[in-house]
Design a protein around this motif. Structure first.
Motif, short mmCIF file in Angstrom:
data_model
loop_
_atom_site.label_atom_id
_atom_site.label_comp_id
_atom_site.label_asym_id
_atom_site.label_seq_id
_atom_site.Cartn_x
_atom_site.Cartn_y
_atom_site.Cartn_z
N ASP A 71 6.58 -0.55 2.26
CA ASP A 71 6.12 -1.94 2.23
C ASP A 71 6.90 -2.84 1.27
OD1 ASP A 71 4.20 -1.16 4.03
OD2 ASP A 71 2.63 -0.89 2.53
N SER A 115 0.82 -1.21 0.00
CA SER A 115 0.00 0.00 0.00
C SER A 115 0.86 1.26 0.00
CB SER A 115 -0.94 0.00 1.20
OG SER A 115 -1.71 1.18 1.22
N ASP A 116 1.84 1.33 0.89
CA ASP A 116 2.80 2.43 0.90
C ASP A 116 4.09 1.85 0.33
OD1 ASP A 116 4.78 4.32 1.54
OD2 ASP A 116 3.64 5.05 3.25
N ASN A 166 -0.47 0.72 -8.80
CA ASN A 166 -0.29 0.34 -7.40
C ASN A 166 -1.62 -0.14 -6.79
OD1 ASN A 166 1.57 2.00 -4.70
ND2 ASN A 166 0.69 -0.05 -4.83
N SER A 209 4.48 3.44 -8.68
CA SER A 209 3.67 3.38 -7.47
C SER A 209 2.77 4.61 -7.40
CB SER A 209 4.58 3.25 -6.24
OG SER A 209 5.54 4.29 -6.20
N HIS A 210 2.05 4.76 -6.32
CA HIS A 210 0.94 5.70 -6.19
C HIS A 210 1.32 7.14 -6.54
CE1 HIS A 210 -2.77 7.39 -4.76
NE2 HIS A 210 -2.18 8.06 -3.81
N CYS A 266 0.34 4.51 -13.19
CA CYS A 266 0.12 4.03 -11.83
C CYS A 266 -0.60 2.68 -11.87
CB CYS A 266 -0.68 5.03 -11.00
SG CYS A 266 -0.94 4.49 -9.31
N ASP A 304 -6.75 8.64 -6.92
CA ASP A 304 -7.21 7.28 -7.22
C ASP A 304 -8.45 7.27 -8.11
OD1 ASP A 304 -5.68 7.58 -4.87
OD2 ASP A 304 -6.24 5.58 -4.19
N THR A 362 -11.70 7.48 -2.80
CA THR A 362 -10.89 6.29 -3.03
C THR A 362 -11.74 5.07 -2.78
OG1 THR A 362 -10.08 5.97 -0.77
CG2 THR A 362 -8.89 7.57 -2.12
N ARG A 381 -2.34 -2.34 -4.54
CA ARG A 381 -2.44 -2.48 -3.09
C ARG A 381 -2.84 -1.17 -2.43
NH1 ARG A 381 -0.10 -7.04 -0.72
NH2 ARG A 381 -0.47 -8.79 -2.14
N HIS A 382 -2.53 -0.05 -3.10
CA HIS A 382 -2.97 1.25 -2.58
C HIS A 382 -4.43 1.49 -2.93
CE1 HIS A 382 -2.24 5.37 -1.10
NE2 HIS A 382 -3.20 5.67 -1.97
N ASP A 383 -4.80 1.22 -4.18
CA ASP A 383 -6.19 1.33 -4.62
C ASP A 383 -6.41 0.37 -5.77
OD1 ASP A 383 -8.67 2.37 -6.06
OD2 ASP A 383 -8.61 3.73 -4.35
#
Length: 311
Positions: free
Chosen positions: A52, A47-48, A147, A177-178, A145, A182, A291, A149-151
């Motif tokens: 992570d 997520s981050d 990512n 990544s993010h 993007c 979102d 989000t 796991r972030h969204d």
């Protein structure tokens, strides 16, 4: 507090689909950042991503601190369908998204910890980060993007875009990544210009890439130029739409005066100057979850064009 579960048989909530249904305004929604650091890491990210991902101990936190001190954005990048290989060299990019003269530098690292030696402050001040300059017509990076796991929208909508771009522009395409926003997935930022695009699908993303190679913008999907604050991003989009200007250098912001939620932005275009006044508010009628993980609705940010005056 987590979002309420969906009923049996009900489609799961997706913030990007909800944003499209609401017709959220897209202009003026890009993050405001000029200095960028991109470090290759095949993943998984989490997520981050910097905290992570399976980076060397403490590296992600140190990169976050370094980016914060340099007012920069640090992202992880990978090739589409890349597999992790701890022995492989690591690409790194540093970009400065100046609205007139953007710069990109790159290098190959034997150890990802060497990314801490990239001098972002020097790059921001007009010098070199210590990497090699990247020039030429194919230097633009298409950073999609993915990512998830972030969204989840970033993965569902971003990966097909990355696949299409990677086939057409293999050297210029990276998953990242993010990058923010979102609900505007699929999202892409074009570096070193710092151009954010949103609500993309594979066909429109290819259109953006082809336009970029011609030195043009695609206004329907342009979230904004990251080197400007959001009201200035919106003002640039409004003026370009009014005058039909698509060329990257056609419009330049020179001044901004703010009074509450009103911003008057002076822009140069076609040898003349224009004052564009924008009201930046949150909608009193449109609300939604920004989000997929959001637990409650919020008012949708809106930039409203008040007037355009030729000076």
């Amino acid at each position: 507090m987590s979002p309420e579960p969906t009923s049996v048989g009900e489609a799961p909530f997706r913030c990007a689909a909800a944003s499209l249904e609401r017709a959220d305004p897209i202009a003026g929604s890009a993050a405001n950042v000029r200095t960028w650091l991109l470090l290759e890491h095949a993943g998984p990210w989490g997520s981050d991503a910097l905290l992570d991902a399976r980076l060397p101990e403490g590296l992600g936190r140190a990169l976050k601190q370094r980016a914060r001190s340099a007012r920069a954005k640090a992202l992880l990048i990978r090739r589409h369908r890349a597999r992790a290989d701890a022995s492989a060299p690591v690409r790194v990019f540093a970009a400065y998204a100046d609205p007139v003269s953007p710069r990109l530098e790159s290098g190959v690292l034997a150890d990802p910890r060497e990314a801490l030696e990239v001098d972002l402050a020097a790059l921001r001040a007009g010098g070199s980060s210590g990497l090699d300059p990247v020039e030429g017509p194919d230097r633009d990076l298409f950073c999609v993007c993915t990512n998830g796991r972030h969204d989840i929208c970033c993965a569902e909508r971003g990966r097909p875009i990355a696949e299409a771009l990677a086939e057409a522009f293999p050297e210029q395409t990276w998953e990242v990544s993010h990058i923010g926003g979102d609900r505007f997935a699929g999202n892409m930022v074009v570096l070193p210009h710092g151009l954010y695009y949103g609500h993309l699908d594979p066909a429109s993303a290819l259109g953006v890439a082809e336009a970029q190679r011609r030195g043009e913008l695609v206004l329907d999907h342009l979230r904004g130029r990251a080197s400007y604050v959001m009201p200035v991003q919106a003002a640039e989009s409004f003026l370009r739409a009014e005058l039909g200007l698509l060329g990257l250098p056609d419009v330049e912001a020179t001044r901004r005066v703010s009074d509450g939620n009103l911003s008057t932005v002076t822009l140069r275009a076609l040898g003349a100057s224009y004052d564009v006044t924008v009201r930046s508010t949150r909608s009193e009628t449109e609300r939604g979850r920004m989000t997929c993980k959001a637990s409650r609705d919020q008012p949708v940010p809106v930039h409203e064009l008040i007037e355009i005056i030729r000076l």
